[in-house]
Design a protein around this motif. Structure first.
Motif, PDB file in Angstrom:
ATOM      1  N   GLY A   1       0.780  -1.227   0.000  1.00 25.00           N
ATOM      2  CA  GLY A   1       0.000   0.000   0.000  1.00 25.00           C
ATOM      3  C   GLY A   1       0.811   1.275   0.000  1.00 25.00           C
ATOM      4  N   ALA A   2       1.981   1.275  -0.636  1.00 23.01           N
ATOM      5  CA  ALA A   2       2.833   2.466  -0.666  1.00 23.01           C
ATOM      6  C   ALA A   2       3.593   2.524  -1.981  1.00 23.01           C
ATOM      7  N   HIS A   3       3.896   3.742  -2.420  1.00 21.17           N
ATOM      8  CA  HIS A   3       4.645   3.967  -3.654  1.00 21.17           C
ATOM      9  C   HIS A   3       5.580   5.152  -3.439  1.00 21.17           C
ATOM     10  N   PRO A   4       6.569   5.339  -4.321  1.00 23.94           N
ATOM     11  CA  PRO A   4       7.544   6.408  -4.108  1.00 23.94           C
ATOM     12  C   PRO A   4       7.223   7.717  -4.812  1.00 23.94           C
ATOM     13  N   TYR A   5       6.045   7.805  -5.415  1.00 28.13           N
ATOM     14  CA  TYR A   5       5.724   8.990  -6.194  1.00 28.13           C
ATOM     15  C   TYR A   5       5.129  10.088  -5.309  1.00 28.13           C
ATOM     16  N   GLU A   6       5.117  11.303  -5.828  1.00 31.97           N
ATOM     17  CA  GLU A   6       4.576  12.431  -5.069  1.00 31.97           C
ATOM     18  C   GLU A   6       3.154  12.115  -4.615  1.00 31.97           C
ATOM     19  N   ASP A   7       2.862  12.435  -3.353  1.00 32.52           N
ATOM     20  CA  ASP A   7       1.582  12.027  -2.755  1.00 32.52           C
ATOM     21  C   ASP A   7       0.964  13.221  -2.039  1.00 32.52           C
ATOM     22  N   HIS A   8      -0.164  13.695  -2.570  1.00 32.70           N
ATOM     23  CA  HIS A   8      -0.865  14.833  -1.961  1.00 32.70           C
ATOM     24  C   HIS A   8      -2.079  14.391  -1.137  1.00 32.70           C
ATOM     25  N   SER A   9      -2.245  13.089  -0.962  1.00 33.34           N
ATOM     26  CA  SER A   9      -3.443  12.622  -0.263  1.00 33.34           C
ATOM     27  C   SER A   9      -3.449  13.025   1.204  1.00 33.34           C
TER      28      SER A   9
ATOM     29  N   CYS B   1      12.068  -7.487  -4.597  1.00 31.06           N
ATOM     30  CA  CYS B   1      10.972  -6.717  -4.015  1.00 31.06           C
ATOM     31  C   CYS B   1       9.625  -7.382  -4.325  1.00 31.06           C
ATOM     32  N   LEU B   2       8.740  -7.323  -3.360  1.00 31.19           N
ATOM     33  CA  LEU B   2       7.342  -7.675  -3.565  1.00 31.19           C
ATOM     34  C   LEU B   2       6.521  -6.465  -3.165  1.00 31.19           C
ATOM     35  N   LEU B   3       5.698  -5.989  -4.072  1.00 29.13           N
ATOM     36  CA  LEU B   3       4.782  -4.897  -3.783  1.00 29.13           C
ATOM     37  C   LEU B   3       3.357  -5.424  -3.891  1.00 29.13           C
ATOM     38  N   TYR B   4       2.515  -5.068  -2.933  1.00 26.71           N
ATOM     39  CA  TYR B   4       1.124  -5.504  -2.992  1.00 26.71           C
ATOM     40  C   TYR B   4       0.200  -4.371  -2.597  1.00 26.71           C
ATOM     41  N   CYS B   5      -1.037  -4.465  -3.072  1.00 26.10           N
ATOM     42  CA  CYS B   5      -2.002  -3.394  -2.812  1.00 26.10           C
ATOM     43  C   CYS B   5      -3.407  -3.909  -3.113  1.00 26.10           C
ATOM     44  N   GLY B   6      -4.366  -3.464  -2.331  1.00 25.38           N
ATOM     45  CA  GLY B   6      -5.758  -3.769  -2.617  1.00 25.38           C
ATOM     46  C   GLY B   6      -6.222  -3.050  -3.872  1.00 25.38           C
ATOM     47  N   ASP B   7      -7.028  -3.712  -4.689  1.00 22.07           N
ATOM     48  CA  ASP B   7      -7.421  -3.064  -5.943  1.00 22.07           C
ATOM     49  C   ASP B   7      -8.505  -2.012  -5.739  1.00 22.07           C
TER      50      ASP B   7
ATOM     51  N   ILE C   1      -6.839   3.635  -3.687  1.00 17.80           N
ATOM     52  CA  ILE C   1      -6.514   4.633  -4.710  1.00 17.80           C
ATOM     53  C   ILE C   1      -5.034   4.590  -5.094  1.00 17.80           C
ATOM     54  N   ARG C   2      -4.217   3.920  -4.298  1.00 17.57           N
ATOM     55  CA  ARG C   2      -2.785   3.817  -4.598  1.00 17.57           C
ATOM     56  C   ARG C   2      -2.455   2.650  -5.532  1.00 17.57           C
ATOM     57  N   HIS C   3      -3.436   1.857  -5.887  1.00 14.85           N
ATOM     58  CA  HIS C   3      -3.207   0.606  -6.604  1.00 14.85           C
ATOM     59  C   HIS C   3      -2.414   0.815  -7.887  1.00 14.85           C
ATOM     60  N   ALA C   4      -2.827   1.748  -8.722  1.00 10.66           N
ATOM     61  CA  ALA C   4      -2.162   1.955 -10.010  1.00 10.66           C
ATOM     62  C   ALA C   4      -0.726   2.409  -9.819  1.00 10.66           C
ATOM     63  N   ALA C   5      -0.486   3.268  -8.822  1.00 12.96           N
ATOM     64  CA  ALA C   5       0.865   3.768  -8.586  1.00 12.96           C
ATOM     65  C   ALA C   5       1.776   2.672  -8.041  1.00 12.96           C
ATOM     66  N   VAL C   6       1.237   1.796  -7.201  1.00 13.72           N
ATOM     67  CA  VAL C   6       2.040   0.688  -6.669  1.00 13.72           C
ATOM     68  C   VAL C   6       2.406  -0.272  -7.802  1.00 13.72           C
ATOM     69  N   ARG C   7       1.449  -0.568  -8.663  1.00 14.02           N
ATOM     70  CA  ARG C   7       1.744  -1.425  -9.830  1.00 14.02           C
ATOM     71  C   ARG C   7       2.792  -0.771 -10.719  1.00 14.02           C
TER      72      ARG C   7
ATOM     73  N   ASP D   1       6.449  -2.302 -11.837  1.00 17.12           N
ATOM     74  CA  ASP D   1       6.838  -2.452 -13.235  1.00 17.12           C
ATOM     75  C   ASP D   1       8.165  -1.760 -13.539  1.00 17.12           C
ATOM     76  N   ALA D   2       8.502  -0.722 -12.726  1.00 14.74           N
ATOM     77  CA  ALA D   2       9.718   0.049 -12.978  1.00 14.74           C
ATOM     78  C   ALA D   2      10.957  -0.587 -12.363  1.00 14.74           C
ATOM     79  N   LEU D   3      10.773  -1.619 -11.547  1.00 12.24           N
ATOM     80  CA  LEU D   3      11.895  -2.223 -10.833  1.00 12.24           C
ATOM     81  C   LEU D   3      12.447  -3.432 -11.574  1.00 12.24           C
ATOM     82  N   ALA D   4      13.734  -3.653 -11.387  1.00 12.94           N
ATOM     83  CA  ALA D   4      14.400  -4.742 -12.106  1.00 12.94           C
ATOM     84  C   ALA D   4      14.021  -6.109 -11.569  1.00 12.94           C
TER      85      ALA D   4
END
Length: 254
Positions: free
Chosen positions: A121-129, A194-200, A203-209, A213-216
């Motif tokens: 449930g977390a991502h590294p992108y800018e977050d204004h929530s 890395c394993l990333l998971y998120c409930g669909d 609202i963070r789901h798309a950013a976590v995915r 996708d950006a990680l090796a």
């Protein structure tokens, strides 16, 4: 239970189980007790030596009321101090929500201390929530809950609302007002598994995915039908992804 003091802040943590070290970092307004309450700790400690900190501002750790005390570097340094106290050079790290943000901070500041990352449930992108906490000082419990529900984009149950109100809301309000700028620059440092998971329904789901996708070397798990807070509580849906991932890290490379 154990305590240590770093730069005047007393930090509480617990250790349970045997095996390779695995640090579990809880989310905002939670505590280490949540890992047990929601069913994560027991299955994991059968295979791992769990390190369970109460983040500053939470649980039995000290609760500063100044915003600067909750800078990401402070949170990362707290984790490193606990690892150093336990003489743990490298650990698997699992963090949910706020704990996931600390995981990205660990990858940025101390990647050599990480064996693998599990981020929920977390991502590294800018977050204004969390911008709704601007001006919230914790003296008005209703205003705090409203800002928290806005940040989560979901309504909390009456039981959870009561549990949240039991925290030091002045400390949590200070923590919530720390800005969350983009940490996208840290992605190249995430070269550990890395394993990333998120409930669909989060609202963070798309950013976590997108992050996965950006990680090796990353896997992404989507938890169907779950919101942000529900994903925290549903170990029965998260552990079937987490346990095999961690087990793979222990297998020798052929």
């Amino acid at each position: 239970m154990a305590f240590l003091t770093r730069n005047g802040v007393r930090l509480h943590y617990q250790v349970a189980g045997d095996g390779p070290p695995l640090l579990l970092h809880h989310g905002f307004a939670g505590s280490l007790a949540g890992w047990r309450h929601f069913g994560f700790a027991s299955p994991l400690q059968s295979h791992y030596r769990l390190i369970l900190p109460d983040a500053r501002g939470h649980g039995l750790s000290d609760k500063p009321h100044d915003i600067e005390a909750y800078a990401l570097q402070e949170r990362v340094d707290d984790v490193l101090a606990i690892l150093d106290a336990l003489q743990i050079e490298r650990t698997h790290f699992m963090g949910y929500s706020m704990g996931g943000m600390v995981a990205f901070g660990m990858a940025q500041c101390a990647p050599q201390r990480l064996r693998s990352l599990v981020i929920g449930g977390a991502h590294p992108y800018e977050d204004h929530s969390w911008d709704g906490f601007h001006g919230i000082d914790g003296n008005d419990g209703d205003a705090f809950i409203a800002a928290f529900e806005t940040a989560l984009n979901e309504r909390l149950s009456d039981k959870v609302r009561a549990q949240v109100r039991g925290n030091d809301l002045l400390a949590l309000s200070a923590a919530a007002q720390q800005p969350r700028p983009s940490m996208e620059h840290v992605l190249p440092a995430l070269n550990m598994p890395c394993l990333l998971y998120c409930g669909d329904a989060d609202i963070r789901h798309a950013a976590v995915r997108r992050c996965a996708d950006a990680l090796a070397d990353a896997r992404f798990a989507s938890l169907p039908g779950l919101s942000h807070f529900e994903s925290l509580m549903r170990s029965d849906m998260a552990l079937p992804h987490i346990l095999p991932f961690l087990e793979r890290q222990a297998q020798p490379v052929s």
